[in-house]
Write a protein that holds these residues in place. Structure first.
Motif, PDB file in Angstrom:
ATOM      1  N   SER A 128       0.826  -1.211   0.000  1.00 14.24           N
ATOM      2  CA  SER A 128       0.000   0.000   0.000  1.00 14.24           C
ATOM      3  C   SER A 128       0.861   1.261   0.000  1.00 14.24           C
ATOM      4  O   SER A 128       1.942   1.301   0.584  1.00 14.24           O
ATOM      5  N   SER A 129       0.360   2.302  -0.691  1.00 10.37           N
ATOM      6  CA  SER A 129       1.021   3.614  -0.672  1.00 10.37           C
ATOM      7  C   SER A 129       0.100   4.670  -0.043  1.00 10.37           C
ATOM      8  O   SER A 129       0.307   5.861  -0.206  1.00 10.37           O
ATOM      9  N   PHE A 130      -0.904   4.209   0.696  1.00 10.37           N
ATOM     10  CA  PHE A 130      -1.945   5.071   1.247  1.00 10.37           C
ATOM     11  C   PHE A 130      -1.398   5.986   2.346  1.00 10.37           C
ATOM     12  O   PHE A 130      -0.656   5.552   3.219  1.00 10.37           O
ATOM     13  N   ALA A 131      -1.745   7.264   2.292  1.00  8.72           N
ATOM     14  CA  ALA A 131      -1.390   8.224   3.354  1.00  8.72           C
ATOM     15  C   ALA A 131      -2.372   9.384   3.275  1.00  8.72           C
ATOM     16  O   ALA A 131      -2.799   9.767   2.182  1.00  8.72           O
ATOM     17  N   PRO A 132      -2.781   9.949   4.424  1.00 10.25           N
ATOM     18  CA  PRO A 132      -3.752  11.050   4.379  1.00 10.25           C
ATOM     19  C   PRO A 132      -3.161  12.298   3.739  1.00 10.25           C
ATOM     20  O   PRO A 132      -1.982  12.609   3.935  1.00 10.25           O
ATOM     21  N   SER A 133      -3.962  12.980   2.927  1.00  4.44           N
ATOM     22  CA  SER A 133      -3.570  14.257   2.315  1.00  4.44           C
ATOM     23  C   SER A 133      -4.432  15.360   2.948  1.00  4.44           C
ATOM     24  O   SER A 133      -5.329  15.087   3.748  1.00  4.44           O
ATOM     25  N   TYR A 134      -4.183  16.619   2.545  1.00  2.05           N
ATOM     26  CA  TYR A 134      -5.006  17.727   3.068  1.00  2.05           C
ATOM     27  C   TYR A 134      -6.456  17.565   2.623  1.00  2.05           C
ATOM     28  O   TYR A 134      -7.376  17.689   3.432  1.00  2.05           O
ATOM     29  N   ASN A 135      -6.649  17.288   1.325  1.00  5.60           N
ATOM     30  CA  ASN A 135      -8.009  17.157   0.807  1.00  5.60           C
ATOM     31  C   ASN A 135      -8.728  15.980   1.469  1.00  5.60           C
ATOM     32  O   ASN A 135      -9.890  16.089   1.860  1.00  5.60           O
ATOM     33  N   SER A 164       0.014   4.761  12.897  1.00  6.26           N
ATOM     34  CA  SER A 164       0.872   5.748  12.239  1.00  6.26           C
ATOM     35  C   SER A 164       0.062   6.672  11.333  1.00  6.26           C
ATOM     36  O   SER A 164       0.322   7.877  11.265  1.00  6.26           O
ATOM     37  N   LEU A 165      -0.942   6.127  10.642  1.00  6.62           N
ATOM     38  CA  LEU A 165      -1.762   6.963   9.764  1.00  6.62           C
ATOM     39  C   LEU A 165      -2.614   7.931  10.579  1.00  6.62           C
ATOM     40  O   LEU A 165      -2.798   9.090  10.185  1.00  6.62           O
ATOM     41  N   ALA A 166      -3.134   7.457  11.696  1.00  9.37           N
ATOM     42  CA  ALA A 166      -3.944   8.332  12.544  1.00  9.37           C
ATOM     43  C   ALA A 166      -3.107   9.488  13.087  1.00  9.37           C
ATOM     44  O   ALA A 166      -3.582  10.620  13.192  1.00  9.37           O
ATOM     45  N   ARG A 167      -1.831   9.223  13.411  1.00  6.31           N
ATOM     46  CA  ARG A 167      -0.965  10.294  13.898  1.00  6.31           C
ATOM     47  C   ARG A 167      -0.694  11.313  12.797  1.00  6.31           C
ATOM     48  O   ARG A 167      -0.671  12.517  13.040  1.00  6.31           O
ATOM     49  N   SER A 168      -0.479  10.824  11.561  1.00  2.00           N
ATOM     50  CA  SER A 168      -0.298  11.748  10.423  1.00  2.00           C
ATOM     51  C   SER A 168      -1.542  12.599  10.235  1.00  2.00           C
ATOM     52  O   SER A 168      -1.459  13.813   9.997  1.00  2.00           O
ATOM     53  N   PHE A 169      -2.700  11.963  10.339  1.00  2.00           N
ATOM     54  CA  PHE A 169      -3.978  12.663  10.222  1.00  2.00           C
ATOM     55  C   PHE A 169      -4.079  13.774  11.267  1.00  2.00           C
ATOM     56  O   PHE A 169      -4.475  14.909  10.960  1.00  2.00           O
ATOM     57  N   ASP A 170      -3.693  13.473  12.513  1.00  2.00           N
ATOM     58  CA  ASP A 170      -3.773  14.459  13.597  1.00  2.00           C
ATOM     59  C   ASP A 170      -2.868  15.660  13.323  1.00  2.00           C
ATOM     60  O   ASP A 170      -3.234  16.809  13.592  1.00  2.00           O
ATOM     61  N   LYS A 171      -1.672  15.402  12.779  1.00  2.00           N
ATOM     62  CA  LYS A 171      -0.745  16.509  12.473  1.00  2.00           C
ATOM     63  C   LYS A 171      -1.312  17.400  11.372  1.00  2.00           C
ATOM     64  O   LYS A 171      -1.241  18.633  11.446  1.00  2.00           O
ATOM     65  N   ILE A 172      -1.885  16.772  10.340  1.00  2.00           N
ATOM     66  CA  ILE A 172      -2.483  17.545   9.242  1.00  2.00           C
ATOM     67  C   ILE A 172      -3.675  18.341   9.763  1.00  2.00           C
ATOM     68  O   ILE A 172      -3.854  19.518   9.421  1.00  2.00           O
ATOM     69  N   LEU A 173      -4.492  17.710  10.609  1.00  2.00           N
ATOM     70  CA  LEU A 173      -5.656  18.386  11.178  1.00  2.00           C
ATOM     71  C   LEU A 173      -5.227  19.593  12.018  1.00  2.00           C
ATOM     72  O   LEU A 173      -5.860  20.658  11.960  1.00  2.00           O
ATOM     73  N   GLU A 200      -2.333  17.549  -6.269  1.00  2.00           N
ATOM     74  CA  GLU A 200      -1.182  17.270  -5.412  1.00  2.00           C
ATOM     75  C   GLU A 200      -0.817  18.512  -4.597  1.00  2.00           C
ATOM     76  O   GLU A 200      -0.277  18.411  -3.499  1.00  2.00           O
ATOM     77  N   SER A 201      -1.152  19.693  -5.122  1.00  2.19           N
ATOM     78  CA  SER A 201      -0.881  20.954  -4.416  1.00  2.19           C
ATOM     79  C   SER A 201      -2.177  21.528  -3.838  1.00  2.19           C
ATOM     80  O   SER A 201      -2.411  22.739  -3.892  1.00  2.19           O
ATOM     81  N   ASP A 202      -3.026  20.660  -3.285  1.00  2.11           N
ATOM     82  CA  ASP A 202      -4.376  21.060  -2.866  1.00  2.11           C
ATOM     83  C   ASP A 202      -4.379  22.227  -1.871  1.00  2.11           C
ATOM     84  O   ASP A 202      -5.122  23.199  -2.050  1.00  2.11           O
ATOM     85  N   LEU A 203      -3.529  22.188  -0.838  1.00  2.00           N
ATOM     86  CA  LEU A 203      -3.537  23.245   0.173  1.00  2.00           C
ATOM     87  C   LEU A 203      -3.057  24.574  -0.419  1.00  2.00           C
ATOM     88  O   LEU A 203      -3.627  25.636  -0.130  1.00  2.00           O
ATOM     89  N   LEU A 204      -2.038  24.540  -1.254  1.00  2.00           N
ATOM     90  CA  LEU A 204      -1.529  25.765  -1.873  1.00  2.00           C
ATOM     91  C   LEU A 204      -2.589  26.394  -2.771  1.00  2.00           C
ATOM     92  O   LEU A 204      -2.794  27.618  -2.737  1.00  2.00           O
ATOM     93  N   VAL A 205      -3.287  25.587  -3.556  1.00  2.00           N
ATOM     94  CA  VAL A 205      -4.347  26.111  -4.430  1.00  2.00           C
ATOM     95  C   VAL A 205      -5.438  26.768  -3.583  1.00  2.00           C
ATOM     96  O   VAL A 205      -5.897  27.880  -3.876  1.00  2.00           O
ATOM     97  N   ALA A 206      -5.854  26.084  -2.509  1.00  2.00           N
ATOM     98  CA  ALA A 206      -6.910  26.623  -1.648  1.00  2.00           C
ATOM     99  C   ALA A 206      -6.476  27.943  -1.009  1.00  2.00           C
ATOM    100  O   ALA A 206      -7.265  28.895  -0.916  1.00  2.00           O
ATOM    101  N   GLU A 207      -5.224  28.026  -0.565  1.00  2.00           N
ATOM    102  CA  GLU A 207      -4.726  29.276   0.027  1.00  2.00           C
ATOM    103  C   GLU A 207      -4.717  30.409  -1.004  1.00  2.00           C
ATOM    104  O   GLU A 207      -5.082  31.548  -0.699  1.00  2.00           O
ATOM    105  N   CYS A 208      -4.287  30.098  -2.234  1.00  2.00           N
ATOM    106  CA  CYS A 208      -4.266  31.116  -3.286  1.00  2.00           C
ATOM    107  C   CYS A 208      -5.675  31.626  -3.584  1.00  2.00           C
ATOM    108  O   CYS A 208      -5.879  32.830  -3.807  1.00  2.00           O
ATOM    109  N   LEU A 209      -6.653  30.722  -3.565  1.00  2.00           N
ATOM    110  CA  LEU A 209      -8.031  31.115  -3.860  1.00  2.00           C
ATOM    111  C   LEU A 209      -8.604  31.970  -2.734  1.00  2.00           C
ATOM    112  O   LEU A 209      -9.186  33.032  -2.964  1.00  2.00           O
TER     113      LEU A 209
END
Length: 911
Positions: A458-465, A710-719, A750-759
């Motif tokens: 698996s290559s699954f990991a939480p993203s901003y979106n 580990s994924l839940a911890r990544s999720f918490d950091k992004i949140l 792939e640049s979801d957060l940057l696009v949202a900030e620009c908008l």
């Protein structure tokens, strides 16, 4: 055959489905379809070309028979287009739709073919189209291992409503049971069907020069390499060795004669395959330029693989497919050379080609009109282009970071194209032998061809979106639970099982040792271990200190300085001939009194003794001449007379202890009650073993902690980061997604957060449509190779320049936050496509747009195919901007930019 192994009896729906087919079903297809009719989900793992898609088509049949819906998903648009055509031929255009991001055809139909990303977006948006959905087919599901896009598959599998039956179709993987076990835990009753039998047997060969040999003895009945092949290669190597040796004065033209071991030319390979009756063939060349060059080489040779009738049919297909191309663009596109190749039965196939060219090649090859295709490995990804033969030129390919050998899984995927079901009795895989390539050694090839271990990871990991959508749909707590149900966490937890067993084993050993050990002796051993650790740390610090001091001393030396070399076999007096050039790694050139000349480093010179004096040197010192070294060494000894020369041993003694804690610990050790015990060393050895096991256990526990949740911890950091930035409000009892957060939820990039900030910060407001397209390209485009050249030199307007600078500043602030939170970094904006897409959106002129894509001025613009592909990716993101932008002006600019880009070659054959 036992009752358990006997294939299940087909139900009425399966019998009706089979009655419509022009062929019977294989046992694995019957098992999978019968499980599906019984209400189970299925995972089917079978080789390329084995007929997995029949199971997917039966899911379509079941959905239509029940008056329900079926979604058929694929990883890439080309596969979606192909499957759409297949299903339209079978069920009619009114019952089959297509959704690929930039194409929407009959989207309300009961059967819709789509890319997996489209279904993921529908699930997050809770689309009304999901109503009545009974089956989802996930073709090429092994794609979830893809580093960039694999997470989408797991998102879909986790989010689909419970009542939807999932049909997962995968290439052969060695951990199918593990993958099936995970699907069963998250989707309920799932039948795993694994079939490793190829419907068309595969023969493995090697081509040496122009001769074709079987790879395995007995034509593949064993895994032993054919001795005839080994003998022939040995003879060729010997012949090459003999022709390399020539008596002096004879055959002076030898250097112009090629080695007999050079691999065959591409035209020779195709001609040999043609003579052996092994065409049509796909030759995999792991470079786009290599594919194009191969066709050009064949066109220069007298190679013609088609007859008059075939050429007439090829002409008809080309004219029909390319009718919408502007005549003014044909030269720029290389149309005439491409057409000439097709008429002679030759073509390239890669992602850099214009889509209409690539699809024409696919149609002609499938129809048997093109006989030899040179392709990159992307062709192996499910596109229906089987051949009689697959040729591998090399067994090494560039993986994006370095040249690496093919894996067994990649070899199997590529050679899986060989053998057309219903046409060929057997398929053929041919590897070209190269004397200079160890990877093409027959033993290496045989190992690749006979290995069957290619696990799915698996290559699954939480993203901003993903994070914002999960919080919006179910809140943080349920989102964490969902992440913990992912295949990535499932695999991590399975690895943890072995680690936990290791810790338990260690704990038992510790208990056994402790039962025999005096507690005071364990305390004594801990004290000794702490002293040893401190001594090592002090020694490292002393070495580092001495190295720094030596580097500083070396950097200060000047020409003519006399020094003492206190280390190594070149010890003694020396004079500096040239000072150091690099202060970070100083290496002056010196001459010793023993006539050795060379550069020294801190490993040779302690720096403990200061400069002893200096001597005058000639203006130019030819230190490589023995006479010069002899005279200088003599002058050095004379100049040193009367100088205070330290002995070689001075400065080598260890430094005195200055660490008071270390002195205190040593004193404590001497006064410890266990210090004078009669069996002290025996007991200490047992105690040291106890401490070693305890230390290993602690390291294993840290690995377990890192893997668990580990994924839940990544999720918490992004949140946390999204909360800091105002996309999530956590002031109340329940975290809520803000208006800005809902904007981010609609950006799939792939640049979801940057696009949202620009908008939301209005950075992209006030731009003309072509300028907006240019700026949007910077967060989407990714240069191939070493980058795009100097940033900012090709920016067409001041508005673009200012907006790109603001966009880059926002990215830098995001990167700083990611660094602080220890989150994977967002990709840096890339200006490499800015000028090209601005030119295209402004003028629609292909030649000038391609010229503008050569940002480094190297004479290497983007290929037309790459240009179109990046235009379409920018279109995808502009469409998201049009839907998510907070102001009417920006929405209007995005809409106009879409219209200005979607024309000419970008609009032709948009599949």
């Amino acid at each position: 055959m036992s009752p358990e192994s006997r294939p299940p009896e087909p139900g009425p729906q399966l019998r009706g489905f089979v009655a419509q087919l022009p062929f019977g079903l294989d046992p694995f297809q019957v098992r999978a379809c019968a499980a599906l009719e019984s209400g189970h989900g299925v995972l089917v793992c079978a080789p390329t070309g084995a007929g997995k898609t029949v199971v997917g088509e039966f899911a379509v049949h079941l959905a239509l028979a029940a008056g329900r819906k079926c979604f058929y998903t694929t990883p890439i648009k080309a596969l979606s287009n192909q499957k759409h055509l297949d299903l339209v031929r079978r069920y009619g255009a009114d019952r089959v739709g297509l959704l690929t991001g930039d194409q929407s055809i009959n989207s309300d139909a009961p059967v819709v073919v789509m890319t997996t990303e489209v279904l993921r977006n529908m699930l997050y948006a809770d689309s009304p189209a999901l109503q009545g959905l009974s089956h989802v087919v996930m073709d090429e599901v092994h794609f979830l291992a893809d580093r960039m896009r694999g997470a989408v598959w797991e998102e879909v599998i986790l989010h689909l409503p419970e009542e939807v039956r999932l049909v997962s179709l995968s290439a052969t993987v060695s951990n199918a049971e593990e993958f099936g076990g995970w699907i069963q835990t998250v989707r309920g009753d799932t039948t795993v069907v694994v079939d490793e039998h190829r419907p068309v047997p595969l023969s493995q060969h090697m081509m040496v020069g122009k001769r074709l040999f079987d790879l395995f003895e007995g034509g593949g009945q064993t895994t032993l390499v054919d001795p005839n092949l080994l003998r022939h290669i040995a003879h060729r190597r010997e012949a090459d060795r003999l022709t390399d040796w020539q008596p002096r004065g004879r055959n002076r033209g030898r250097q112009n004669r090629p080695s007999v071991n050079r691999g065959p030319s591409r035209p020779d390979v195709i001609a040999t395959l043609d003579a052996e009756g092994l065409l049509p063939a796909i030759t995999f060349v792991f470079s786009r330029a290599g594919c194009d060059a191969a066709v050009k080489q064949c066109l220069r040779a007298p190679l013609r693989l088609t007859n008059d009738e075939e050429r007439a049919r090829i002409t008809e297909v080309i004219d029909r497919r390319c009718a919408d191309l502007a005549r003014s663009d044909l030269d720029v596109l290389g149309y005439y050379e491409w057409r000439e190749g097709l008429l002679r039965g030759l073509a390239a196939h890669h992602a850099g080609m214009l889509p209409v060219f690539r699809h024409t090649v696919e149609e002609l090859f499938t129809a048997g009109l093109v006989k030899a295709v040179f392709a990159t490995e992307t062709l192996a990804l499910g596109i229906n282009m089987p051949a009689r033969t697959v040729v591998l030129e090399r067994l090494v390919k560039y993986n994006g970071e370095q040249h690496a050998p093919l894996t067994p899984g990649e070899y199997t995927q590529l050679t899986g194209r060989a053998g057309r079901r219903g046409i060929d009795i057997e398929g053929h895989a041919v590897v070209l032998w190269h004397a200079d390539d160890e990877a093409s050694n027959p033993a290496e090839v045989a190992g690749l061809a006979s290995t069957r271990t290619f696990p799915l990871k698996s290559s699954f990991a939480p993203s901003y979106n993903m994070t914002i959508n999960l919080v919006q749909q179910m809140g943080p707590e349920l989102a964490r639970q969902l992440l913990e149900r992912s295949f990535a966490q499932y695999q991590a937890d399975r690895s943890v099982v072995g680690l936990v067993r290791g810790v338990e084993r260690g704990e038992r050993m510790l208990a056994e040792i402790a039962a025999e050990l005096d507690p005071e002796m364990l305390e004594y051993a801990r004290l000794r271990a702490e002293i040893t650790a401190r001594e090592r740390a002090q020694s490292r610090a002393s070495r580092l200190h001495r190295r720094r001091a030596a580097d500083e001393a070396l950097a200060e030396l000047r020409r003519g300085d006399i020094i003492t070399i206190s280390q190594g076999r070149r010890g003694g007096l020396a004079v500096v001939l040239e000072p150091a050039q690099d202060s970070d790694d100083p290496r002056p050139l010196i001459l010793t009194e023993h006539r050795w000349a060379g550069r020294i480093s801190s490993a040779d010179y302690s720096g403990a003794s200061a400069r002893l004096g200096s001597m005058t040197l000639p203006k130019r010192v030819e230190h490589r001449q023995p006479r010069v070294r002899r005279d200088l060494a003599s002058a050095l000894r004379s100049a040193a007379v009367g100088l205070d020369v330290p002995s070689r041993r001075r400065g080598q003694d260890g430094e005195r202890d200055v660490d008071p804690d270390l002195a205190r610990l040593r004193d404590q050790l001497r006064r410890h009650r266990a210090h004078d015990a009669a069996d002290r060393e025996t007991q200490v050895r047992a105690a040291e073993r106890y401490l070693r096991i305890d230390r290993d256990n602690e390291q294993t526990r840290q690995k377990i902690a890192a893997a668990t949740n580990s994924l839940a911890r990544s999720f918490d950091k992004i949140l946390e980061l999204l909360t800091e930035r105002g996309f999530v409000d956590r002031t109340g009892d329940t975290p809520k997604v803000t208006e800005d957060g809902r904007l981010l939820a609609r950006i799939y990039s792939e640049s979801d957060l940057l696009v949202a900030e620009c908008l939301r910060q209005g950075v992209w407001e006030g731009l003309a449509p072509a300028e907006l397209a240019a700026v949007v390209s910077a967060v989407q485009f990714e240069s191939r190779g070493d980058g795009t050249g100097p940033q900012g030199l090709q920016i067409p307007t001041g508005g673009i320049r200012r907006t790109l600078a603001d966009t880059r500043r926002l990215w830098a602030r995001i990167r700083s936050d990611e660094q602080r939170q220890r989150i994977a970094y967002s990709r840096e904006p890339d200006d490499g496509f800015v000028a090209a897409i601005h030119q295209w959106a402004s003028t629609g002129d292909l030649a000038s747009s391609l010229a503008a894509s050569d940002v480094s001025g190297s004479g290497s613009p983007l290929s037309a195919g790459d240009f179109v592909r990046w235009c379409r990716q920018v279109l995808d993101l502009l469409d998201q901007v049009r839907n998510a932008a907070p102001t009417p002006a920006l929405r209007s600019a995005a809409k106009r930019a879409i219209t200005d880009i979607r024309r000419g070659v970008v609009a032709v054959d948009a599949g």
